[in-house]
Scaffold this motif. Structure first.
Motif, short mmCIF file in Angstrom:
data_model
loop_
_atom_site.label_atom_id
_atom_site.label_comp_id
_atom_site.label_asym_id
_atom_site.label_seq_id
_atom_site.Cartn_x
_atom_site.Cartn_y
_atom_site.Cartn_z
N ALA A 76 -15.48 16.66 -1.10
CA ALA A 76 -15.48 15.55 -2.06
C ALA A 76 -14.20 15.59 -2.88
N ARG A 77 -13.47 14.50 -2.88
CA ARG A 77 -12.21 14.41 -3.62
C ARG A 77 -12.14 13.04 -4.31
N ARG A 78 -11.25 12.94 -5.29
CA ARG A 78 -11.05 11.67 -5.97
C ARG A 78 -10.40 10.68 -5.01
N PRO A 79 -10.99 9.50 -4.80
CA PRO A 79 -10.39 8.55 -3.85
C PRO A 79 -9.16 7.87 -4.44
N HIS A 80 -8.27 7.47 -3.56
CA HIS A 80 -7.13 6.66 -3.97
C HIS A 80 -7.62 5.25 -4.30
N ARG A 81 -7.16 4.70 -5.40
CA ARG A 81 -7.56 3.36 -5.79
C ARG A 81 -6.45 2.38 -5.43
N GLY A 82 -6.76 1.46 -4.56
CA GLY A 82 -5.79 0.48 -4.12
C GLY A 82 -6.31 -0.93 -4.28
N ALA A 83 -5.40 -1.88 -4.11
CA ALA A 83 -5.76 -3.30 -4.23
C ALA A 83 -6.67 -3.70 -3.07
N VAL A 84 -7.48 -4.72 -3.31
CA VAL A 84 -8.35 -5.25 -2.26
C VAL A 84 -7.49 -6.06 -1.28
N LEU A 85 -7.46 -5.62 -0.04
CA LEU A 85 -6.61 -6.25 0.97
C LEU A 85 -7.47 -6.99 1.99
N THR A 86 -7.27 -8.30 2.08
CA THR A 86 -7.94 -9.08 3.11
C THR A 86 -7.10 -9.05 4.39
N ARG A 87 -7.62 -9.65 5.44
CA ARG A 87 -6.89 -9.70 6.70
C ARG A 87 -5.57 -10.44 6.54
N ARG A 88 -5.58 -11.52 5.77
CA ARG A 88 -4.34 -12.27 5.55
C ARG A 88 -3.33 -11.44 4.76
N HIS A 89 -3.83 -10.71 3.76
CA HIS A 89 -2.92 -9.84 2.99
C HIS A 89 -2.23 -8.84 3.92
N ARG A 90 -3.00 -8.22 4.81
CA ARG A 90 -2.43 -7.23 5.71
C ARG A 90 -1.40 -7.87 6.65
N GLN A 91 -1.71 -9.05 7.15
CA GLN A 91 -0.77 -9.73 8.03
C GLN A 91 0.53 -10.05 7.30
N ASN A 92 0.42 -10.54 6.06
CA ASN A 92 1.62 -10.87 5.29
C ASN A 92 2.44 -9.62 4.96
N ARG A 93 1.75 -8.52 4.69
CA ARG A 93 2.47 -7.28 4.37
C ARG A 93 3.22 -6.76 5.59
N VAL A 94 2.58 -6.82 6.76
CA VAL A 94 3.27 -6.38 7.98
C VAL A 94 4.46 -7.27 8.28
N GLN A 95 4.27 -8.58 8.13
CA GLN A 95 5.36 -9.52 8.38
C GLN A 95 6.53 -9.26 7.44
N TRP A 96 6.22 -9.02 6.16
CA TRP A 96 7.27 -8.74 5.19
C TRP A 96 7.98 -7.43 5.53
N GLY A 97 7.22 -6.42 5.90
CA GLY A 97 7.83 -5.14 6.26
C GLY A 97 8.75 -5.26 7.46
N ASN A 98 8.33 -6.01 8.47
CA ASN A 98 9.18 -6.21 9.66
C ASN A 98 10.45 -6.98 9.31
N GLN A 99 10.34 -7.94 8.41
CA GLN A 99 11.51 -8.73 8.04
C GLN A 99 12.56 -7.90 7.30
N HIS A 100 12.11 -6.81 6.65
CA HIS A 100 13.04 -6.02 5.84
C HIS A 100 13.23 -4.61 6.39
N LEU A 101 12.84 -4.39 7.63
CA LEU A 101 13.01 -3.07 8.23
C LEU A 101 14.48 -2.68 8.33
N ARG A 102 15.33 -3.64 8.59
CA ARG A 102 16.75 -3.36 8.78
C ARG A 102 17.56 -3.41 7.48
N TRP A 103 16.89 -3.66 6.38
CA TRP A 103 17.60 -3.66 5.10
C TRP A 103 17.96 -2.22 4.73
N THR A 104 19.17 -2.03 4.25
CA THR A 104 19.62 -0.72 3.81
C THR A 104 19.88 -0.76 2.31
#
Length: 336
Positions: free
Chosen positions: A110-138
């Motif tokens: 038993a450990r303290r859980p990480h508290r994160g924002a509520v992520l819907t399917r659309r949120h996850r899709q948008n986050r992946v899309q944003w991450g892919n768009q900025h993968l090559r940013w330095t």
């Protein structure tokens, strides 16, 4: 040290008979080498890897019970031990501690859980899309031009349950052992700030409810625009309503401010969130705790100015790793 199950013992025995070293097997099962050595000695002496008869109370659970407990808690990580005692099939006299012991044997604690924002399917899709768009940013060519901004609310007194008191038995309600806390933490103050690899904004006190009109007139115009005078500057803000209102977007467009598109429910992508945590820790470490809202605001502004710029650079330099992490997590929560 983890205890090998019967299936793991058979696998370890097979590897020993195949000539694999005891140290390699121990590393594979995350046990000590002496555990594998004793297993091999037992097999040579008895021809079996089963536990030898031992003194003491016999094991209260069967292999079926152990499997039921393990699978039940793997399927729902927030179940309590007492609920598993009640859910166990058949007659039994198990205690909550017995269930915890079986979970410990399976590597579940038993450990303290990480508290994160509520992520819907659309949120996850948008986050992946944003991450892919900025993968090559330095950092050198892109992130060093971004000004990361955010608001944060700081409580005058925070009670998160982690504070401890050293007391004797029966001193629970002694006056010097009671942690007195005002209702709702005694209130707090909201501040706005922005950071960049080259500097930071002033820490702005936001009084009352923030609206688009106030956001433009009290924050963007006097504090954000001077930071964005460079034509290469990029402004980051989250998707709070005052930030995405038509009045705000029109103001930024009229002043030719380049805004970084931002996925909703993504505080883990913003490095300034870690700076808020550091700012709060610095205020809490002060010898004299703030006594009122004025003291708290003054302490926040003083500590904000003393945070080393190198710490801010390190946070912004983590942006490429954050992008890779959100893509690897398929838009789910990241370690940031």
């Amino acid at each position: 040290m983890a205890r090998l199950s019967r299936e793991d013992r058979q696998i370890a025995l097979g590897r020993l008979q195949a000539g694999q070293s005891q140290s390699a097997i121990a590393r594979h099962f995350h046990v000590s080498q002496s555990t594998i050595s004793r297993l091999w000695v037992r097999f040579q002496a008895t021809g079996s890897v089963a536990d030898l008869p031992r003194a003491g109370r016999p094991r209260a659970t069967t292999a079926a019970h152990d499997r039921f407990i393990r699978l039940r808690h793997l399927r729902n990580r927030f179940l309590s031990a007492s609920s598993s005692v009640q859910a166990l099939p058949g007659p039994h006299r198990l205690s909550d501690q017995t269930v915890r012991n079986r979970l410990h044997e399976a590597g579940l604690r038993a450990r303290r859980p990480h508290r994160g924002a509520v992520l819907t399917r659309r949120h996850r899709q948008n986050r992946v899309q944003w991450g892919n768009q900025h993968l090559r940013w330095t950092v050198r060519n892109h992130w060093r031009y971004v000004w990361f901004s955010d608001e944060s609310y700081f409580l005058l007194q925070r009670h998160d349950g982690r504070r401890r008191v050293y007391r004797r038995v029966n001193e629970r309600y002694a006056p010097n052992c009671v942690d007195e806390a005002p209702v709702h933490g005694g209130g707090g103050v909201m501040v706005w700030g922005a950071i960049n690899t080259a500097g930071r904004s002033t820490l702005v006190h936001v009084q009352g409810r923030i609206t688009a009109q106030r956001y433009v007139e009290e924050i963007l115009r006097p504090h954000a625009l001077p930071l964005l005078a460079d034509q290469d500057a990029i402004f980051q803000q989250d998707n709070a309503r005052p930030h995405t209102a038509r009045l705000t977007t029109q103001f930024l467009t009229d002043h030719h401010v380049q805004v970084l598109p931002w996925p909703s429910m993504s505080p883990d992508m913003n490095p300034i969130e870690h700076l808020w945590d550091e700012l709060d820790r610095r205020v809490r470490r002060r010898e004299e705790a703030p006594a009122n809202h004025r003291d708290l605001l003054q302490a926040l502004q003083e500590e904000w100015d003393t945070i080393p710029q190198q710490d801010i650079r390190h946070l912004i330099q983590s942006m490429p790793r954050r992008c890779r992490a959100v893509v690897a997590a398929q838009g789910s929560h990241t370690p940031y």
